[in-house]
Design a protein around this motif. Structure first.
Motif, PDB file in Angstrom:
ATOM      1  N   UNK A 127       0.825  -1.211   0.000  1.00  0.00           N
ATOM      2  CA  UNK A 127       0.000   0.000   0.000  1.00  0.00           C
ATOM      3  C   UNK A 127       0.860   1.261   0.000  1.00  0.00           C
ATOM      4  N   UNK A 128       0.299   2.325  -0.529  1.00  0.00           N
ATOM      5  CA  UNK A 128       0.976   3.618  -0.552  1.00  0.00           C
ATOM      6  C   UNK A 128       1.068   4.202   0.853  1.00  0.00           C
ATOM      7  N   UNK A 129       2.221   4.745   1.173  1.00  0.00           N
ATOM      8  CA  UNK A 129       2.424   5.385   2.469  1.00  0.00           C
ATOM      9  C   UNK A 129       1.679   6.717   2.504  1.00  0.00           C
ATOM     10  N   UNK A 130       0.835   6.908   3.507  1.00  0.00           N
ATOM     11  CA  UNK A 130       0.142   8.181   3.691  1.00  0.00           C
ATOM     12  C   UNK A 130       1.038   9.099   4.506  1.00  0.00           C
ATOM     13  N   UNK A 143       6.554  12.471  -4.641  1.00  0.00           N
ATOM     14  CA  UNK A 143       6.828  11.062  -4.904  1.00  0.00           C
ATOM     15  C   UNK A 143       5.733  10.197  -4.293  1.00  0.00           C
ATOM     16  N   UNK A 144       5.512   9.020  -4.883  1.00  0.00           N
ATOM     17  CA  UNK A 144       4.663   8.012  -4.261  1.00  0.00           C
ATOM     18  C   UNK A 144       5.576   6.977  -3.634  1.00  0.00           C
ATOM     19  N   UNK A 145       5.313   6.638  -2.361  1.00  0.00           N
ATOM     20  CA  UNK A 145       6.176   5.724  -1.618  1.00  0.00           C
ATOM     21  C   UNK A 145       5.358   4.553  -1.087  1.00  0.00           C
ATOM     22  N   UNK A 146       5.924   3.356  -1.191  1.00  0.00           N
ATOM     23  CA  UNK A 146       5.269   2.152  -0.695  1.00  0.00           C
ATOM     24  C   UNK A 146       6.262   1.341   0.138  1.00  0.00           C
ATOM     25  N   UNK A 147       6.152   1.370   1.466  1.00  0.00           N
ATOM     26  CA  UNK A 147       7.075   0.617   2.316  1.00  0.00           C
ATOM     27  C   UNK A 147       7.049  -0.875   1.989  1.00  0.00           C
ATOM     28  N   UNK A 163      13.169   0.838   3.614  1.00  0.00           N
ATOM     29  CA  UNK A 163      13.104   0.037   2.393  1.00  0.00           C
ATOM     30  C   UNK A 163      11.755   0.315   1.749  1.00  0.00           C
ATOM     31  N   UNK A 164      11.773   1.048   0.637  1.00  0.00           N
ATOM     32  CA  UNK A 164      10.517   1.471   0.015  1.00  0.00           C
ATOM     33  C   UNK A 164      10.598   1.450  -1.497  1.00  0.00           C
ATOM     34  N   UNK A 165       9.486   1.076  -2.122  1.00  0.00           N
ATOM     35  CA  UNK A 165       9.293   1.318  -3.540  1.00  0.00           C
ATOM     36  C   UNK A 165       8.904   2.783  -3.704  1.00  0.00           C
ATOM     37  N   UNK A 166       9.545   3.475  -4.642  1.00  0.00           N
ATOM     38  CA  UNK A 166       9.299   4.903  -4.839  1.00  0.00           C
ATOM     39  C   UNK A 166       9.212   5.199  -6.336  1.00  0.00           C
ATOM     40  N   UNK A 167       8.331   6.128  -6.685  1.00  0.00           N
ATOM     41  CA  UNK A 167       8.296   6.617  -8.055  1.00  0.00           C
ATOM     42  C   UNK A 167       7.972   8.101  -8.069  1.00  0.00           C
ATOM     43  N   UNK A 168       8.446   8.786  -9.112  1.00  0.00           N
ATOM     44  CA  UNK A 168       8.071  10.177  -9.347  1.00  0.00           C
ATOM     45  C   UNK A 168       6.584  10.233  -9.694  1.00  0.00           C
ATOM     46  N   UNK A 169       5.910  11.283  -9.280  1.00  0.00           N
ATOM     47  CA  UNK A 169       4.544  11.476  -9.754  1.00  0.00           C
ATOM     48  C   UNK A 169       4.536  11.763 -11.247  1.00  0.00           C
ATOM     49  N   UNK A 170       5.601  12.413 -11.729  1.00  0.00           N
ATOM     50  CA  UNK A 170       5.712  12.653 -13.165  1.00  0.00           C
ATOM     51  C   UNK A 170       7.159  13.003 -13.493  1.00  0.00           C
TER      52      UNK A 170
END
Length: 259
Positions: A127-130, A143-147, A163-170
């Motif tokens: 799930x996305x980290x709030x 950024x969107x981060x998912x632990x 330790x997180x999956x991360x991506x740019x919003x754009x």
């Protein structure tokens, strides 16, 4: 909100740059953005056949509180390796100094890999980290981060690991190396997992290495581990892997801790 691709589209190395408010990190501009813009400045000026980005040494000298100006200087240009220095000034004050290395890949019979990607599932399984706006700086919301393991910031953890999956919003249309540099600095310092309440931090230096030329991607797994926290400074190792499990960046950062 001005997303990363828009920031790069607005950026002109020949004009003093004012970063949008959503790229603030405390009283300064997000260090990953300043480092990425230093690289972007060199790439805008590179001649045809310029080698790909390989590594950087970044010194965070002072806060960026005024328009940024980037000045480049070629230190040495060899047959396969070129070294370039970039000074980022905030107004009249030096804020960041970066030495960048650009290198052509070489044919070699020596190939080895000490260890691989952590055993985690893909980003869609987490799930996305709030983010808490009372704790997270404005730049984190780009950024969107998912632990995917480790600990969370300001959780009083015994294990100083993120330790997180991360991506740019754009980051559409942005040079892959520039996007990777900004993304690699997106997580808070790993030592913040040990905090029990918010406190100030400040990056002092950052060493970055790319095992191979950067390629475009969406999600990247970032691992950050504080090896030592002593006398107000944390030394952390950082690694970034793509979705295929290939390591794409290795870094070490010294962080000042004000608690």
């Amino acid at each position: 909100m001005t997303r990363f691709a828009e920031v790069l589209a607005q950026f002109d190395p020949g004009v003093p740059f004012v970063a949008p408010a959503n790229w603030q990190q405390g009283r300064t501009i997000f260090g990953g953005l300043s480092a990425a813009l230093s690289l972007e400045t060199v790439l805008r000026e590179r001649p045809e056949g310029f080698p790909p980005f390989k590594s950087a040494q970044v010194s965070f000298i002072g806060p960026v509180t005024q328009p940024q100006t980037f000045h480049t200087s070629v230190l040495r240009e060899g047959r396969s390796v070129t070294s370039v220095s970039v000074d980022c000034t905030s107004g009249d004050e030096l804020a960041l100094r970066t030495t960048l290395l650009f290198a052509q890949p070489r044919a070699s019979r020596i190939t080895h890999e000490a260890w691989g990607c952590p055993p985690v599932e893909g980003p869609s399984r987490y799930p996305t980290l709030e983010l808490d706006r009372a704790i997270a700086p404005a730049c984190a919301f780009n950024f969107e981060m998912r632990p995917a393991g480790g600990s969370l910031p300001v959780s009083g953890a015994q294990n100083p690991e993120l330790l997180m999956w991360v991506r740019h919003l754009d980051a559409q249309g942005v040079d892959p190396a520039v996007a990777l540099i900004a993304l690699a600095d997106s997580l808070p310092p790993a030592a913040m997992t040990c905090f029990t309440e918010p406190a100030a931090i400040s990056s002092a230096s950052w060493t970055i290495d790319l095992p191979q030329p950067a390629v475009a991607g969406e999600w990247f797994l970032i691992g950050s581990f504080s090896r030592q926290a002593f006398e107000g400074y944390s030394l952390q190792d950082m690694e970034v892997w793509d979705e295929s499990g290939r390591r794409v960046l290795w870094a070490r950062q010294t962080v000042a801790i004000f608690t």
